[in-house]
Design an enzyme around this catalytic site. Sequence first.
Site, short mmCIF file in Angstrom:
data_model
loop_
_atom_site.label_atom_id
_atom_site.label_comp_id
_atom_site.label_asym_id
_atom_site.label_seq_id
_atom_site.Cartn_x
_atom_site.Cartn_y
_atom_site.Cartn_z
N ARG A 72 0.82 -1.22 0.00
CA ARG A 72 0.00 0.00 0.00
C ARG A 72 0.85 1.27 0.00
NH1 ARG A 72 -2.11 1.38 4.71
NH2 ARG A 72 -2.53 -0.76 5.28
N TYR A 125 -13.76 21.17 -11.62
CA TYR A 125 -14.39 19.88 -11.97
C TYR A 125 -15.44 19.57 -10.91
CZ TYR A 125 -14.18 14.71 -12.39
OH TYR A 125 -14.45 13.38 -12.52
N ASP A 197 -5.19 21.98 -9.67
CA ASP A 197 -5.43 20.83 -10.55
C ASP A 197 -4.83 21.19 -11.92
OD1 ASP A 197 -6.51 18.98 -12.34
OD2 ASP A 197 -8.35 18.74 -11.17
N LYS A 222 -5.87 11.15 -17.55
CA LYS A 222 -6.05 11.90 -18.82
C LYS A 222 -4.78 11.80 -19.67
CE LYS A 222 -9.58 13.24 -16.34
NZ LYS A 222 -10.76 12.43 -16.32
C1 LIG Z 1 -9.94 18.49 -14.25
C2 LIG Z 1 -10.14 17.14 -13.69
N1 LIG Z 1 -9.58 16.83 -12.52
C3 LIG Z 1 -9.75 15.63 -11.95
C4 LIG Z 1 -10.49 14.66 -12.56
C5 LIG Z 1 -10.68 13.34 -11.87
O1 LIG Z 1 -9.90 12.34 -12.42
P1 LIG Z 1 -10.32 10.81 -12.31
O2 LIG Z 1 -11.40 10.59 -13.30
O3 LIG Z 1 -9.05 10.08 -12.58
O4 LIG Z 1 -10.79 10.59 -10.90
C6 LIG Z 1 -11.08 14.91 -13.79
C7 LIG Z 1 -11.87 13.86 -14.48
O5 LIG Z 1 -12.55 14.07 -15.45
C8 LIG Z 1 -10.92 16.20 -14.37
O6 LIG Z 1 -11.48 16.51 -15.54
#
Ligand SMILES: Cc1ncc(COP(=O)(O)O)c(C=O)c1O
Length: 402
Positions: A72, A125, A197, A222
């Site tokens: 972990r 998001y 982010d 992504k």
């Molecule tokens: C800007 C952004 N941050 C975080 C995430 C979350 O990522 P995950 O889908 O890997 O949890 C997304 C997912 O679409 C996103 O668009």
Amino acid sequence: MMVPGLIGELERIALVKETKKETKLSLVGRKPFENYGIVNPPIYRTSTVLFKNTKELEKAMSNKFNQVYYGRYGTPTTFALEDAIAEIENGYRTIATSSGLSSISISLLSFLSKGDHCLISDCVYNPTKKFAIKILNKFGVKVDFYDPLNISSLKKNIQSKTKIIFMESPSSLTFEIEEIEEITKLAKKNKIVTMLDNSWATPLYFTPINEGVDVSILAATKYISGHADVMLGLITVKNINLFNQIKNTAVTLGDSPGPEECYLALRGLRTLSSRLEHHRSGALKIARWLQNNDKVSRVLHPALPKNPNYELWNKYFTGSTGLFSFILKEQSKIKVFKMIDSLKLFKLGFSWGGYESLILPVFPKIERKVAKWNEKGILLRIHVGLENIDDLINDLSTAFKL
Ligand SMILES: Cc1ncc(COP(=O)(O)O)c(C=O)c1O
């Protein structure tokens, strides 16, 4: 075992320091000499890690975050990816987690206790917002949202108990760019941890830590992975204190990314710069085409000079990527959905960053708290994939004629 013909480890480290990011992508997170000269680090799978004796066990227990200790806490595959990202993000260290969202929630939870206050951009998001409203609020943390285009909306909300400012720049739905330098200065003055982010730009086009941000978060799901088949998050921090606090939260909550996912993300990293170049140029070509299309009322792409945030984008980013939005003049949901359903190459689905182009109707009005969304037409977000761009334009053009 030394393998002739490959550069030595010290030479490799020196090269990493003196090369540009695109070159670094092929040098970081690998030590071929320590693995028979094999190019990519292997996938280590483990839960149990064995110790030779109790002395070694006790030594390991006081050094959990710096060695292979228990599954972990990470495997050598996890550490290879973490080392690579820390280098590209110019951070102290990186922590891999099981998804982009878990990277966000773990980072937020690491610095917030009952009675604390947290400020989050209103354009993030939506699941980030949901986490704040549904979970942080439930445990007695107060959350306020600020308008990312209005720094006074942020300033007036700072309180003595404010512990975190969370940014997403650009916003992944409506592409606002934040005044990061001013926000980080303000945060420092008030002893607030800043998080950003960085999934849209990736560290190839923007390095938050160089701009004073404390914690840079990537949904590696992504662009880093790039093939729509991995769920993974990466948290990169500026210093050891931030690292210890976040790593502690991650292992205590039980979050643990799979080694296969880490391997795939590390492999994706090797081709990131050429993939992003195609996403970048293709998205810009389509954005310009949309800008001149009479069905479209507005294109929300930060790298278009007509965009109100263009100067800020230019100040911070060295490139744009494949995700942007546009607003149709058409206000009938039925007609717009018919148009979407007729597309052949743009597929309908969540997420972005893969090789295939995607489209999604989005309705920001429902989610906004302070930065009101008053656009009348329907907003479509597209991710421009790696297909031929003229084929993608033809696909949109045919659908627009319906
Ligand atoms: C800007 C952004 N941050 C975080 C995430 C979350 O990522 P995950 O889908 O890997 O949890 C997304 C997912 O679409 C996103 O668009």
